[in-house]
Design a protein around this motif. Structure first.
Motif, PDB file in Angstrom:
ATOM      1  N   ASP A 103      -2.003  21.427   2.307  1.00  0.00           N
ATOM      2  CA  ASP A 103      -3.011  21.163   3.332  1.00  0.00           C
ATOM      3  C   ASP A 103      -3.993  20.067   2.919  1.00  0.00           C
ATOM      4  O   ASP A 103      -5.171  20.086   3.291  1.00  0.00           O
ATOM      5  N   SER A 104      -3.508  19.111   2.171  1.00  0.00           N
ATOM      6  CA  SER A 104      -4.377  18.042   1.700  1.00  0.00           C
ATOM      7  C   SER A 104      -4.772  17.115   2.839  1.00  0.00           C
ATOM      8  O   SER A 104      -4.052  16.958   3.824  1.00  0.00           O
ATOM      9  N   THR A 105      -5.947  16.491   2.722  1.00  0.00           N
ATOM     10  CA  THR A 105      -6.330  15.438   3.651  1.00  0.00           C
ATOM     11  C   THR A 105      -5.614  14.153   3.233  1.00  0.00           C
ATOM     12  O   THR A 105      -5.208  14.013   2.072  1.00  0.00           O
TER      13      THR A 105
ATOM     14  N   GLU B 159     -10.363 -11.668  -3.515  1.00  0.00           N
ATOM     15  CA  GLU B 159      -9.361 -10.599  -3.388  1.00  0.00           C
ATOM     16  C   GLU B 159     -10.071  -9.284  -3.148  1.00  0.00           C
ATOM     17  O   GLU B 159     -11.203  -9.074  -3.577  1.00  0.00           O
ATOM     18  N   MET B 160      -9.377  -8.392  -2.450  1.00  0.00           N
ATOM     19  CA  MET B 160      -9.896  -7.050  -2.199  1.00  0.00           C
ATOM     20  C   MET B 160      -8.788  -6.022  -2.347  1.00  0.00           C
ATOM     21  O   MET B 160      -7.601  -6.338  -2.250  1.00  0.00           O
ATOM     22  N   ASP B 161      -9.183  -4.783  -2.565  1.00  0.00           N
ATOM     23  CA  ASP B 161      -8.319  -3.637  -2.344  1.00  0.00           C
ATOM     24  C   ASP B 161      -9.211  -2.480  -1.900  1.00  0.00           C
ATOM     25  O   ASP B 161     -10.442  -2.584  -1.905  1.00  0.00           O
ATOM     26  N   CYS B 162      -8.609  -1.387  -1.458  1.00  0.00           N
ATOM     27  CA  CYS B 162      -9.392  -0.230  -1.035  1.00  0.00           C
ATOM     28  C   CYS B 162      -8.524   1.013  -1.155  1.00  0.00           C
ATOM     29  O   CYS B 162      -7.308   0.934  -1.342  1.00  0.00           O
ATOM     30  N   ARG B 163      -9.171   2.153  -1.033  1.00  0.00           N
ATOM     31  CA  ARG B 163      -8.421   3.396  -1.185  1.00  0.00           C
ATOM     32  C   ARG B 163      -9.201   4.571  -0.597  1.00  0.00           C
ATOM     33  O   ARG B 163     -10.395   4.472  -0.315  1.00  0.00           O
ATOM     34  N   ARG B 164      -8.491   5.673  -0.448  1.00  0.00           N
ATOM     35  CA  ARG B 164      -9.097   6.976  -0.177  1.00  0.00           C
ATOM     36  C   ARG B 164      -8.443   7.969  -1.123  1.00  0.00           C
ATOM     37  O   ARG B 164      -7.253   8.260  -1.002  1.00  0.00           O
ATOM     38  N   VAL B 165      -9.184   8.439  -2.083  1.00  0.00           N
ATOM     39  CA  VAL B 165      -8.703   9.465  -3.001  1.00  0.00           C
ATOM     40  C   VAL B 165      -9.831  10.464  -3.226  1.00  0.00           C
ATOM     41  O   VAL B 165     -11.007  10.101  -3.213  1.00  0.00           O
ATOM     42  N   ALA B 166      -9.471  11.720  -3.420  1.00  0.00           N
ATOM     43  CA  ALA B 166     -10.471  12.759  -3.657  1.00  0.00           C
ATOM     44  C   ALA B 166     -10.636  13.054  -5.135  1.00  0.00           C
ATOM     45  O   ALA B 166     -11.654  13.596  -5.559  1.00  0.00           O
ATOM     46  N   ARG B 167      -9.625  12.666  -5.924  1.00  0.00           N
ATOM     47  CA  ARG B 167      -9.652  12.986  -7.350  1.00  0.00           C
ATOM     48  C   ARG B 167      -9.532  11.693  -8.153  1.00  0.00           C
ATOM     49  O   ARG B 167      -8.517  10.984  -8.074  1.00  0.00           O
ATOM     50  N   GLU B 168     -10.555  11.385  -8.936  1.00  0.00           N
ATOM     51  CA  GLU B 168     -10.544  10.226  -9.826  1.00  0.00           C
ATOM     52  C   GLU B 168     -11.091  10.651 -11.182  1.00  0.00           C
ATOM     53  O   GLU B 168     -12.143  11.298 -11.243  1.00  0.00           O
ATOM     54  N   ILE B 169     -10.400  10.285 -12.243  1.00  0.00           N
ATOM     55  CA  ILE B 169     -10.873  10.638 -13.560  1.00  0.00           C
ATOM     56  C   ILE B 169     -10.773   9.436 -14.495  1.00  0.00           C
ATOM     57  O   ILE B 169     -10.056   8.466 -14.206  1.00  0.00           O
TER      58      ILE B 169
ATOM     59  N   GLY C 148       0.826  -1.202   0.000  1.00  0.00           N
ATOM     60  CA  GLY C 148       0.000   0.000   0.000  1.00  0.00           C
ATOM     61  C   GLY C 148       0.854   1.243   0.000  1.00  0.00           C
ATOM     62  O   GLY C 148       2.049   1.200   0.329  1.00  0.00           O
ATOM     63  N   VAL C 149       0.238   2.362  -0.387  1.00  0.00           N
ATOM     64  CA  VAL C 149       0.938   3.645  -0.444  1.00  0.00           C
ATOM     65  C   VAL C 149       0.052   4.729   0.165  1.00  0.00           C
ATOM     66  O   VAL C 149      -1.173   4.624   0.156  1.00  0.00           O
ATOM     67  N   ALA C 150       0.689   5.765   0.688  1.00  0.00           N
ATOM     68  CA  ALA C 150      -0.020   6.917   1.229  1.00  0.00           C
ATOM     69  C   ALA C 150       0.765   8.170   0.885  1.00  0.00           C
ATOM     70  O   ALA C 150       1.997   8.201   1.012  1.00  0.00           O
ATOM     71  N   ALA C 151       0.074   9.203   0.434  1.00  0.00           N
ATOM     72  CA  ALA C 151       0.732  10.443   0.053  1.00  0.00           C
ATOM     73  C   ALA C 151       1.361  11.118   1.268  1.00  0.00           C
ATOM     74  O   ALA C 151       0.811  11.073   2.379  1.00  0.00           O
ATOM     75  N   LEU C 152       2.510  11.731   1.058  1.00  0.00           N
ATOM     76  CA  LEU C 152       3.141  12.516   2.116  1.00  0.00           C
ATOM     77  C   LEU C 152       2.388  13.834   2.300  1.00  0.00           C
ATOM     78  O   LEU C 152       1.591  14.231   1.429  1.00  0.00           O
ATOM     79  N   PRO C 153       2.593  14.529   3.427  1.00  0.00           N
ATOM     80  CA  PRO C 153       1.893  15.802   3.650  1.00  0.00           C
ATOM     81  C   PRO C 153       2.082  16.778   2.500  1.00  0.00           C
ATOM     82  O   PRO C 153       3.162  16.855   1.899  1.00  0.00           O
ATOM     83  N   ASP C 154       1.039  17.508   2.194  1.00  0.00           N
ATOM     84  CA  ASP C 154       0.990  18.496   1.108  1.00  0.00           C
ATOM     85  C   ASP C 154       1.018  17.864  -0.278  1.00  0.00           C
ATOM     86  O   ASP C 154       1.305  18.532  -1.276  1.00  0.00           O
ATOM     87  N   TYR C 155       0.702  16.571  -0.333  1.00  0.00           N
ATOM     88  CA  TYR C 155       0.515  15.869  -1.611  1.00  0.00           C
ATOM     89  C   TYR C 155      -0.758  15.043  -1.523  1.00  0.00           C
ATOM     90  O   TYR C 155      -1.230  14.703  -0.435  1.00  0.00           O
ATOM     91  N   GLU C 156      -1.328  14.737  -2.680  1.00  0.00           N
ATOM     92  CA  GLU C 156      -2.484  13.852  -2.739  1.00  0.00           C
ATOM     93  C   GLU C 156      -2.270  12.812  -3.828  1.00  0.00           C
ATOM     94  O   GLU C 156      -1.452  13.001  -4.736  1.00  0.00           O
ATOM     95  N   ILE C 157      -3.006  11.724  -3.716  1.00  0.00           N
ATOM     96  CA  ILE C 157      -2.985  10.693  -4.749  1.00  0.00           C
ATOM     97  C   ILE C 157      -4.166  10.902  -5.686  1.00  0.00           C
ATOM     98  O   ILE C 157      -5.303  11.068  -5.230  1.00  0.00           O
TER      99      ILE C 157
END
Length: 247
Positions: free
Chosen positions: A131-133, A235-245, A22-31
């Motif tokens: 200031d990203s979540t 199988e499963m996966d999950c995520r938290r993202v605010a921007r999906e296109i 798994g991966v998580a964005a560092l502060p002031d970045y978003e996935i």
């Protein structure tokens, strides 16, 4: 335990040479997650991903996760051969050093109308956002426990697909997702998407192992597909993202 990958602006959960857990964005970045409208073969997909990331003003090391679709399940030897081919591009992009691979991944096999060759379904990368979540992507995981041993030794309810067996497989998989979420300090309540990959009837597991545990917080996206290695069923996966296109 997680490790920072500063050149990609994210941290990751170390796992195996072919992917991280798994991966998580560092502060002031978003996935940001980008899904292809139609499946794109692996080589072409890497090229299109590179163009997209560069056009966003980001280095290729910002590539942090991907979702693949493969023609059919394979045995352990076949899975390794594919992975050895897949990581060559990651090495060229400065993501894989021969041992450590920060990129999370899901790789499943559609049971109906599969692609003729391994293809990209979606990918994710980091981009600046002050200031990203928190945003994160948890890699695909099936009902095989982590650690040493062959798949037959590690698969929950090996070669069983009855209602109780599927329930145990779902329970094992959900537990793996929860441990990965916890490594980043998160729970199901922080997710925006949870995806399931199975061709089995997993309804017996839905109430107790998915809904009551919070995995269905944002609903459940079911893909009629098999995990990539023979004898895996859920199988499963999950995520938290605010921007999906979709492109």
């Amino acid at each position: 335990m997680t490790q920072d990958f500063p050149t990609g602006s994210y941290r990751y959960i170390p796992a195996v040479f072919q992917y991280s857990s798994g991966v998580a964005a560092l502060p002031d970045y978003e996935i940001e997650r980008v899904r292809f409208d139609t499946l794109v073969p692996l080589a072409e997909g890497f090229a299109r991903i590179a163009d997209y990331i560069r056009a966003a003003g980001r280095p290729l090391t910002a590539f942090c996760a991907c979702e693949l679709r493969s023609p059919a399940v394979v045995d352990e030897a076949g899975f390794r051969r594919f992975n050895e081919h897949y990581v060559k591009t990651l090495a060229e992009w400065g993501l894989f050093d021969g041992t450590n691979n920060p990129v999370a991944r899901s790789n499943v096999c559609p049971d109906v109308a599969p692609p003729a060759e391994p293809s990209f379904y979606a990918f994710s990368f980091t981009r600046p956002k002050p200031d990203s979540t928190p945003t994160f992507v948890i890699a695909g995981g099936a009902e095989a426990r982590d650690g040493a041993g062959s798949y037959p030794e590690r698969i929950a309810r090996y070669r069983e697909v009855g209602p109780e067996a599927i329930r145990d497989k779902a329970k094992a998989t959900v537990g793996s997702m929860e441990r990965r979420l916890a490594a980043f300090g998160h729970t199901w309540q922080d997710t925006t998407v949870a995806q399931i990959y199975s061709v089995c009837d997993f309804y017996p597991a839905v109430t107790d192992e998915l809904v009551k545990r919070g995995a269905a917080r944002s609903g459940l996206t079911w893909h009629f597909a098999r995990p990539p290695v023979v004898d895996l069923d859920f199988e499963m996966d999950c995520r938290r993202v605010a921007r999906e296109i979709v492109i």
